[in-house]
Design a protein around this motif. Structure first.
Motif, PDB file in Angstrom:
ATOM      1  N   GLN A   4      18.637  39.703  -0.784  1.00  0.00           N
ATOM      2  CA  GLN A   4      17.303  39.958  -1.328  1.00  0.00           C
ATOM      3  C   GLN A   4      16.385  40.583  -0.277  1.00  0.00           C
ATOM      4  N   TYR A   5      16.706  40.376   0.998  1.00  0.00           N
ATOM      5  CA  TYR A   5      15.785  40.757   2.056  1.00  0.00           C
ATOM      6  C   TYR A   5      16.317  41.812   3.021  1.00  0.00           C
ATOM      7  N   THR A   6      17.610  42.062   2.985  1.00  0.00           N
ATOM      8  CA  THR A   6      18.176  43.042   3.905  1.00  0.00           C
ATOM      9  C   THR A   6      19.431  43.654   3.289  1.00  0.00           C
ATOM     10  N   TYR A  18      27.091  38.848   8.820  1.00  0.00           N
ATOM     11  CA  TYR A  18      26.627  39.941   9.680  1.00  0.00           C
ATOM     12  C   TYR A  18      25.805  40.946   8.902  1.00  0.00           C
ATOM     13  N   VAL A  19      24.861  41.548   9.596  1.00  0.00           N
ATOM     14  CA  VAL A  19      24.151  42.729   9.128  1.00  0.00           C
ATOM     15  C   VAL A  19      24.535  43.818  10.109  1.00  0.00           C
ATOM     16  N   ASN A  20      25.173  44.847   9.600  1.00  0.00           N
ATOM     17  CA  ASN A  20      25.747  45.881  10.454  1.00  0.00           C
ATOM     18  C   ASN A  20      26.677  45.212  11.459  1.00  0.00           C
ATOM     19  N   GLU A  21      26.402  45.291  12.725  1.00  0.00           N
ATOM     20  CA  GLU A  21      27.281  44.702  13.741  1.00  0.00           C
ATOM     21  C   GLU A  21      26.689  43.458  14.395  1.00  0.00           C
ATOM     22  N   SER A  22      25.638  42.890  13.775  1.00  0.00           N
ATOM     23  CA  SER A  22      24.930  41.764  14.386  1.00  0.00           C
ATOM     24  C   SER A  22      24.944  40.531  13.490  1.00  0.00           C
ATOM     25  N   MET A  66      16.203  37.997  10.087  1.00  0.00           N
ATOM     26  CA  MET A  66      15.600  38.571   8.890  1.00  0.00           C
ATOM     27  C   MET A  66      14.336  39.351   9.258  1.00  0.00           C
ATOM     28  N   ARG A  67      13.600  38.843  10.237  1.00  0.00           N
ATOM     29  CA  ARG A  67      12.374  39.516  10.683  1.00  0.00           C
ATOM     30  C   ARG A  67      12.678  40.875  11.304  1.00  0.00           C
TER      31      ARG A  67
END
Length: 113
Positions: A4-6, A18-22, A66-67
């Motif tokens: 919902q946020y990313t 993970y988001v991308n590689e993080s 998330m920030r």
């Protein structure tokens, strides 16, 4: 919840999100053994929410929050509520699937005997 946020969320087997590689979140489960049998499971969910770039750079591994992903600060109480609602929704679906499976297996016991 995170979707919902990313964007670009993926699961790194077995327990990291993970988001991308993080890394943005992790799930840890521990079995409870009583009298040599599994009697329950306790699970914990950790989400990097309002950490900034400097806090994430100090963890040693590629991590994000998330920030950082959204550029917004989040109210933790709101996120806890949303997460609890998601868990409840998917638990009910899972519980119903288990009920259906148990019903099916009982109904068809005579076929495999």
């Amino acid at each position: 919840l995170l979707e919902q946020y990313t964007e670009d969320i993926c699961i790194k087997w077995p327990n990291d999100i993970y988001v991308n590689e993080s890394k943005i979140a992790g799930i840890l489960s521990e079995g409870i053994i009583e009298r040599g049998e599994l009697s329950g499971v306790v699970s914990g969910i950790g989400i990097n929410v309002n950490q900034g770039e400097s806090e994430m750079s100090s963890v040693g591994a590629p991590a994000t929050s998330m920030r950082i992903c959204s550029g917004k600060e989040f109210f933790l109480d709101k996120l806890r509520f949303e997460l609890a609602e998601k868990i409840k929704k998917y638990y009910i679906i899972y519980e119903n699937i288990l009920d259906i499976r148990i019903f099916y297996e009982r109904k068809n016991e005579h076929i495999s005997s």
